[in-house]
Scaffold this motif. Sequence first.
Motif, PDB file in Angstrom:
ATOM      1  N   ASP A  71       1.227  -0.857   0.169  1.00  0.00           N
ATOM      2  CA  ASP A  71      -0.190  -0.122   0.149  1.00  0.00           C
ATOM      3  C   ASP A  71       1.020   1.516  -0.181  1.00  0.00           C
ATOM      4  O   ASP A  71       2.212   1.236   0.449  1.00  0.00           O
ATOM      5  N   PRO A  72       0.348   1.996  -0.817  1.00  0.00           N
ATOM      6  CA  PRO A  72       1.350   3.338  -0.718  1.00  0.00           C
ATOM      7  C   PRO A  72       1.578   3.854   1.225  1.00  0.00           C
ATOM      8  O   PRO A  72       3.074   4.689   1.266  1.00  0.00           O
ATOM      9  N   SER A  73       1.226   3.227   2.435  1.00  0.00           N
ATOM     10  CA  SER A  73       1.478   3.709   3.002  1.00  0.00           C
ATOM     11  C   SER A  73       2.552   2.791   3.445  1.00  0.00           C
ATOM     12  O   SER A  73       2.305   2.935   4.807  1.00  0.00           O
ATOM     13  N   GLY A  74       2.298   1.660   3.470  1.00  0.00           N
ATOM     14  CA  GLY A  74       2.987   0.622   3.467  1.00  0.00           C
ATOM     15  C   GLY A  74       2.001  -0.584   3.130  1.00  0.00           C
ATOM     16  O   GLY A  74       3.620  -1.343   2.137  1.00  0.00           O
ATOM     17  N   TYR A  75       1.417  -0.996   3.979  1.00  0.00           N
ATOM     18  CA  TYR A  75       0.195  -2.323   4.117  1.00  0.00           C
ATOM     19  C   TYR A  75      -0.597  -2.055   4.369  1.00  0.00           C
ATOM     20  O   TYR A  75      -1.297  -1.363   5.177  1.00  0.00           O
ATOM     21  N   ARG A  76      -1.010  -2.986   3.345  1.00  0.00           N
ATOM     22  CA  ARG A  76      -2.864  -2.855   3.536  1.00  0.00           C
ATOM     23  C   ARG A  76      -3.019  -4.886   3.810  1.00  0.00           C
ATOM     24  O   ARG A  76      -2.909  -6.236   3.476  1.00  0.00           O
ATOM     25  N   LEU A  77      -3.803  -5.266   5.173  1.00  0.00           N
ATOM     26  CA  LEU A  77      -3.975  -5.939   5.961  1.00  0.00           C
ATOM     27  C   LEU A  77      -5.437  -5.918   5.956  1.00  0.00           C
ATOM     28  O   LEU A  77      -6.038  -5.281   5.860  1.00  0.00           O
ATOM     29  N   SER A  78      -6.212  -7.728   5.346  1.00  0.00           N
ATOM     30  CA  SER A  78      -7.066  -8.501   5.582  1.00  0.00           C
ATOM     31  C   SER A  78      -7.055  -9.248   5.889  1.00  0.00           C
ATOM     32  O   SER A  78      -6.327 -10.008   6.285  1.00  0.00           O
TER      33      SER A  78
END
Length: 436
Positions: free
Chosen positions: A114-121
Motif C-alpha cells: 500500500d502507498p502507506s506501507g501495507y494493507r492487511l485484511s
Amino acid sequence: MSRHTRPPRLFLAVVLILASLGQAFAAPRLNIEITGGIEAAQPIAIVPFGTAEGLIPPVDMAAIIGADLARTGRFKPMPTRDMLDMPTTREEVDFRDWSLLGMNNLVIGRIEPDPSGYRLSFTLFDVFRGTELANSTLVSTKAGMRQTAHRIADEIHEKLTGQPGVAATRIAYITSTGSGADLSVTLRVSDADGYNPQTIVSSAEPLMSPAWSPDGQRLAYVSFENKRAAIYIQELSSGRRELVASHPGINGSPAFSPDGTRLAMTLSKDGNPDIYSLNLLSRELTRLTDHYAIDTEPSWSPDGQSLIFTSDRGGSPQIYRMAASGGPAERISVEGDYNGRASYAPDGRSIVMVTRVNGAFRIGVLDLARGVKRLLSRGDLDESPSFAPNGAMVIYATIHGNRGVLATASVEGGGSQRLTQDSGQVREPAWSPLKR
C-alpha cells in the motif's frame, strides 16, 4: 512514616531525584511467560497471513495475534505445525478439516503493498457453522505493524467474548538496577505485550506511583527533587512536564478523575496525611478528609462520584469510601486485618486491593454488592494491583526468584502470566486506558 506492618510503598517513604527528562527513549523490553490458562479456553486457529509475491512483512502477524489471544487465558491458539492446510482466502477454507481438528474459530488474512506501507485484511470464521463473524481491512506503516496486529487481536477478542480486548493498550512500570551510588531507576511505558518499551523518566533515586490520565496521553508521578516530595504530570509524546503539588511534607498517591479535570492525592501539609482534590484547570485545592489517622491511596469510582482510600482510622489499614466532594466515609473492607491500595474495576462493581492472609500479602478482588472477597495471587509480597481497562485481568507486582517482577491474573481465575526483565527489579505497574 507509616505505623502499618505492610508491603513497601503504602505511604511515601522514599525520595526521588530526576536525572533526565524529555523525549522517551528505547529501553529493554519485558519478557512474558504464560504461567496458567483457563481450562475452558477456546481453541482457535490463526493461519499465517498470505502475502503478495515478493513481499516480506516486518513481523509475523499471525504469531502476534495468537500470542495476544493466548495471554488473555480465554483462547488456546493452535500451533502452526499442527495445521493441515494454510488457506489465505475464503475459497481455500475446508471447514470439515478444521472441525476435525477441534477448532471453534479460524482466522485467515493477507498482506498487500500500500502507498502507506501495507494493507492487511483478515476474516474470522465460526468453524462449526461455516460462517463469517468478522471481516476487516486495515492500512499500516512498517513501524505500526505490531500495533495493527494488536488491533486485530482486540477485534477478534471482542467479537468472540463481547468484551473489548486490551492487546493495543500499554502499561507503565518502574524498573531499578544496582544499589547505593550505582542505583538506576526508571519510569517506563511499553505495549501490553512488553514490546516497544520507552523510558519516560530516569533517576538516581527511587521513583513511584505512576498514574495514567483517562486519555492515556499523560502520566502523573511523584518526585523528590530538591529533597522534598512533589507531584508532576508529564506528557508522554513531548516529555513536557508540569509541577502540580509541592507542599511541605508528603505529596503522593496521585490519581486522575475519570474526566481528567481533577487529581486526587495524599498531602500532609496541614498535619496528618489526608486526601485532597486538585482542580487541574483552576488549581483550586480541596481537602476531602480531616482525620487524626492516616488517609492515603485515593482512587476514583468510574462515574467520578466517589473515592475509595486506605485509612487506619479503625485501628488497622482498611478501605473506606466517601463522596468525591468529601464528607463522611464508610468502611467497605471487613474481612482481614489489612486491606489497602484499592482501585475500582471499570464497571464499578468490584475493587482490587492488597490484602493480608496469614502474614502474606496477596491480591484480592472484593465484590461490592455481595461483600465477597476472592484471592487472585499466591505470593508472599504481592502489591500495586491495577485492573486492565476491560476488567478481565489485573496486573500487580510480586517477587519471583528474589527479584521484583510483574504478574497478571485473570479475574475469572486460571489465566496468569509473569513479566520480567533480563536484569533488575520491576514494580508498580499501571495499566493504561483503552485507546479511543
